[in-house]
Enzyme design. Structure first.
Site, mmCIF file in Angstrom:
data_model
loop_
_atom_site.group_PDB
_atom_site.id
_atom_site.type_symbol
_atom_site.label_atom_id
_atom_site.label_comp_id
_atom_site.label_asym_id
_atom_site.label_seq_id
_atom_site.Cartn_x
_atom_site.Cartn_y
_atom_site.Cartn_z
ATOM 1 N N GLU A 1 46.503 12.897 -29.620
ATOM 2 C CA GLU A 1 47.952 11.924 -28.425
ATOM 3 C C GLU A 1 48.593 11.836 -29.511
ATOM 4 O OE1 GLU A 1 44.693 12.887 -28.728
ATOM 5 O OE2 GLU A 1 44.576 13.457 -26.792
ATOM 6 N N GLN B 1 46.813 13.650 -21.222
ATOM 7 C CA GLN B 1 46.457 15.093 -20.042
ATOM 8 C C GLN B 1 45.942 13.788 -19.487
ATOM 9 O OE1 GLN B 1 43.351 17.505 -21.604
ATOM 10 N NE2 GLN B 1 44.843 19.060 -20.909
ATOM 11 N N PHE B 2 45.143 12.552 -19.602
ATOM 12 C CA PHE B 2 44.701 11.297 -19.182
ATOM 13 C C PHE B 2 44.741 10.528 -18.964
ATOM 14 C CE2 PHE B 2 41.794 15.580 -18.051
ATOM 15 C CZ PHE B 2 41.012 14.984 -16.315
ATOM 16 N N ASP C 1 43.710 7.616 -20.024
ATOM 17 C CA ASP C 1 42.034 7.064 -20.245
ATOM 18 C C ASP C 1 43.290 7.559 -22.402
ATOM 19 O OD1 ASP C 1 39.622 6.204 -18.796
ATOM 20 O OD2 ASP C 1 41.631 8.048 -18.280
ATOM 21 N N PHE C 2 43.660 8.479 -22.471
ATOM 22 C CA PHE C 2 43.920 9.696 -23.932
ATOM 23 C C PHE C 2 44.745 8.453 -23.963
ATOM 24 C CE2 PHE C 2 41.783 13.561 -22.136
ATOM 25 C CZ PHE C 2 40.976 13.454 -21.908
ATOM 26 N N HIS D 1 37.919 9.132 -18.061
ATOM 27 C CA HIS D 1 39.482 10.119 -17.472
ATOM 28 C C HIS D 1 39.654 9.434 -16.147
ATOM 29 C CE1 HIS D 1 37.007 12.497 -20.473
ATOM 30 N NE2 HIS D 1 37.610 13.048 -20.093
#
Lengths: 328, 329
Positions: A60, A82-83, A85-86, A129
């Site tokens: 990331e 992707q989420f 959170d990442f 997530h």
């Protein structure tokens, strides 16, 4: 009227802009043949090839850096985290590089990048997530923060974000991907920093973001049956904020409720309350401004606990009633 | 530096370099040192507001790196980056003005020593964050690839940055996509106070290249032509579409990390030992320049920097009414 889902509206925007502008390319994890974890980039790789639909390793910080470096050298990258959170792994590149390059270099560089990411709870994905971290970015001058709540806005705001010369954090909501609404076929933009009055009403102003706009609309229908007319406002771009429609609305209704999914402490609601209190709307207030937000806890896995962690239609209904009836 | 049998003329000719070009490189090294000495002096006299990271002792690394590059290539620089800017061809006047926080500086006084950039000349800036520029190199590399040019980007960082997570993500991405990046690690032996002996369990940082399937080279960073040679090879490889190289240049900063370093982590003997391999004296000796000529050249370099200081001193401060400019485009 043609209807599309929020996901397909985003997908159509990407198709159209990649056709129209050679500088635009997509980059992220599993966005190629897989089509993105939530399917937003489906079909792009077949149309545009792997050079312009770049599948990355799970990196990331690298994805964010790839966006910054290509943007500053003339490309228009659209990255996907992707989420949401990442994005914590990407923070250095976003906060210390993307947001600051222009200012730090004396206004002589531009970083026209968009980083898309789905936030929000409701899928049973638990604490790592399901977060809503928008206010992390709102707190960083140099970044723009966009949160579309409808398919129409999703397409128009994404195209506006790609056209914009600044780094834009584009926050989608997992539960909105399947929602349907009117979406014109042609390319169009919804301007950034253009707050929208979604529903007019005389009794109370509800400022809501992302999926909370939809929940507020449903709450407003129930409240209308009881004679309470709710005005709903969607900032759409959280920063830089077009605050004028909010202040005008509160002057009209004399009451305000802020609704967002992110945790209450340090959340965007605090900023909105302050903006109203510092404006001429203060003199028109008939009740304290209230915030309905996520509980100050990580998102739990259990379905019932998860449901009760963030504002729902019935909690909006009851909070509006308390404010309007002077119970707070 | 040169083998015993070859004359320096042979050594230069072998690389396609003229004596004039060699003298110009020596001159640039001297200007770098003069700039750094002036920076230190200005700081000592209380004339500079912020911090700085001096590259005295690392001049050959900067000049050798930029020698094989073209003006349309890209530079991603480190916080210890004055030398790299000058080697890139930056104007010492605009650099000095930036260092002094003036409106005429490269970044209108908003960036200072740690953020000197000139996007117009593809100098994408020094970076205040250790390893901050490394992920950006992936994007620049991708951009070059998508635009189908044969440019390259040099990503300069220190030994400390090789221990950041961003280093791993970026070198891997650059490798799998064959991006035209020169990863240039200036190993000056210390990440602030942390020595490479304590921070690494590999003998050479360049060995880490093996983890990414790319070439890794360690070079004497105080030997200008050796640096130039290894970079030239990496540049050729990158331009030909064969991907990145990791170069480790062994060098040493004579001064502390920044303005407030008491240097308790190293000995004077160690500093002296490195000074005995001074890159400027070595290259001057290699070119068989006598001490009188060398001193004249040094005085010339000093004058260039004095002129830069005059320009900076006479330049206006930014107007407070412009404080909000440049946050958003």
């Amino acid at each position: 009227m043609r209807e599309l889902t929020y996901k397909d509206a985003l997908n159509e925007a990407l198709f159209q802009v990649m056709k129209a502008d050679e500088r635009v390319f997509c980059i992220g994890e599993d966005i190629g043949v897989y089509g993105g974890a939530f399917g937003v980039t489906a079909g792009l790789i077949e149309e545009f090839g792997e050079e312009r639909v770049v599948d990355t390793p799970i990196s990331e910080a690298g994805i964010a850096g790839a966006c910054v470096g290509s943007a500053v050298t003339g490309m228009r990258p659209v990255g996907e985290i992707q989420f949401m959170d990442f994005v914590t792994i990407s923070m250095e590149q976003l906060v210390l590089q993307a947001a600051k390059i222009r200012f730090m270099f004396g206004g002589k560089a531009t970083v026209p990048m968009v980083l898309r990411m789905p936030g929000g709870s409701g899928t049973g994905a638990a604490a790592q997530h399901s977060e809503s971290l928008e206010n992390w970015f709102v707190h960083v001058p140099g970044l723009k923060v966009v949160m579309p709540s409808s398919p129409y806005d999703a397409k128009g705001l994404l195209l506006a974000a790609i056209e914009d010369d600044n780094p834009v954090i584009f926050i989608e909501h997992k539960l909105l991907y399947k929602t349907k609404g009117h979406v014109p076929e042609e390319m169009y933009t919804v301007p950034l920093s253009d707050t929208k009055v979604v529903r007019e009403g005389r009794d109370i102003t509800v400022v809501a973001t992302s999926i909370m706009v939809n929940r507020a609309l449903e709450a407003a229908e129930q409240l209308a049956a009881e004679g309470i007319e709710v005005e709903i406002i969607d900032p759409r771009t959280l920063n830089p904020l077009d605050e004028e429609p909010i202040i005008r609305s509160v002057i009209k209704t004399g009451r305000a409720l802020i609704v967002h999914e992110a945790v209450k402490t340090g959340g965007y609601g605090g900023e909105l309350v302050s903006r109203i209190m510092e404006s001429e709307a203060f003199d028109y207030l008939d009740a304290p401004i209230r915030r309905l937000a996520g509980l100050d806890i990580p998102i739990p896995y259990n379905r019932t606990l998860e449901y009760h962690t963030v504002p729902q239609i019935e909690s909006i209904v009851s909070e509006v009633k308390r404010i309007v009836r002077g119970e707070v | 530096m040169s083998s015993a049998v070859n004359t320096f003329q042979d050594e230069l000719a072998r690389r396609g370099l003229s004596i004039e070009q060699a003298h110009a490189m020596l001159q640039t090294m001297m200007e770098i040192r003069a700039f750094e000495e002036m920076a230190e002096e200005l700081f000592a006299r209380g004339l500079v507001h912020g911090t700085m990271h001096l590259s005295i002792g690392q001049e050959a690394s900067a000049v050798g790196l930029s020698a094989p590059l073209r003006p349309d290539d890209y530079l991603l620089n480190t916080h210890r980056g004055h030398g790299h800017c000058l080697a890139w061809g930056s104007d010492p006047k605009l650099m000095m003005a930036e260092f002094m926080g003036k409106e005429t500086g490269y970044c209108r006084g908003r960036g200072g020593s740690m953020h000197i950039a000139d996007v117009e000349s593809n100098n994408l800036g020094a970076n205040g964050i250790v390893a901050g520029g490394i992920p950006i190199s992936v994007g620049v590399g991708l951009s070059i690839k998508l635009r189908k040019t044969d440019q390259v980007v040099t990503s300069i960082f220190g030994d400390g940055a090789a221990n950041e997570g961003a280093f791993h993500e970026s070198l891997n991405m650059a490798s799998i996509w064959n991006l035209p990046v020169i990863y240039y690690c200036e190993n000056n032996q210390y990440a602030m106070s942390m020595s490479v002996e304590r921070a690494f369990n590999v003998e050479k940082i360049s060995q880490r290249a093996a983890a990414y399937g790319i070439p890794g080279k360690t070079v004497d960073g105080n030997d200008l032509l050796a640096v130039r040679d290894v970079v030239a090879e990496a540049v050729d490889r990158a331009r030909a579409g064969h991907g990145p190289t990791l170069i480790e240049a062994l060098t040493y900063r004579y001064k502390g990390h920044s303005k407030s370093d008491r240097q308790l982590y190293r000995t004077r003997d160690e500093v002296k030992e490195w000074q005995s391999r001074d890159p400027i004296l070595r290259f001057a000796a290699f070119l068989e320049i006598d001490s009188e000529t060398r001193k004249a050249k040094q005085a010339e370099a000093r004058q260039v920097i004095e002129d830069a200081l005059t320009f900076a001193t006479e330049s206006p401060e930014p107007d407070v009414s412009t404080i909000l400019e440049g946050v958003y485009a």
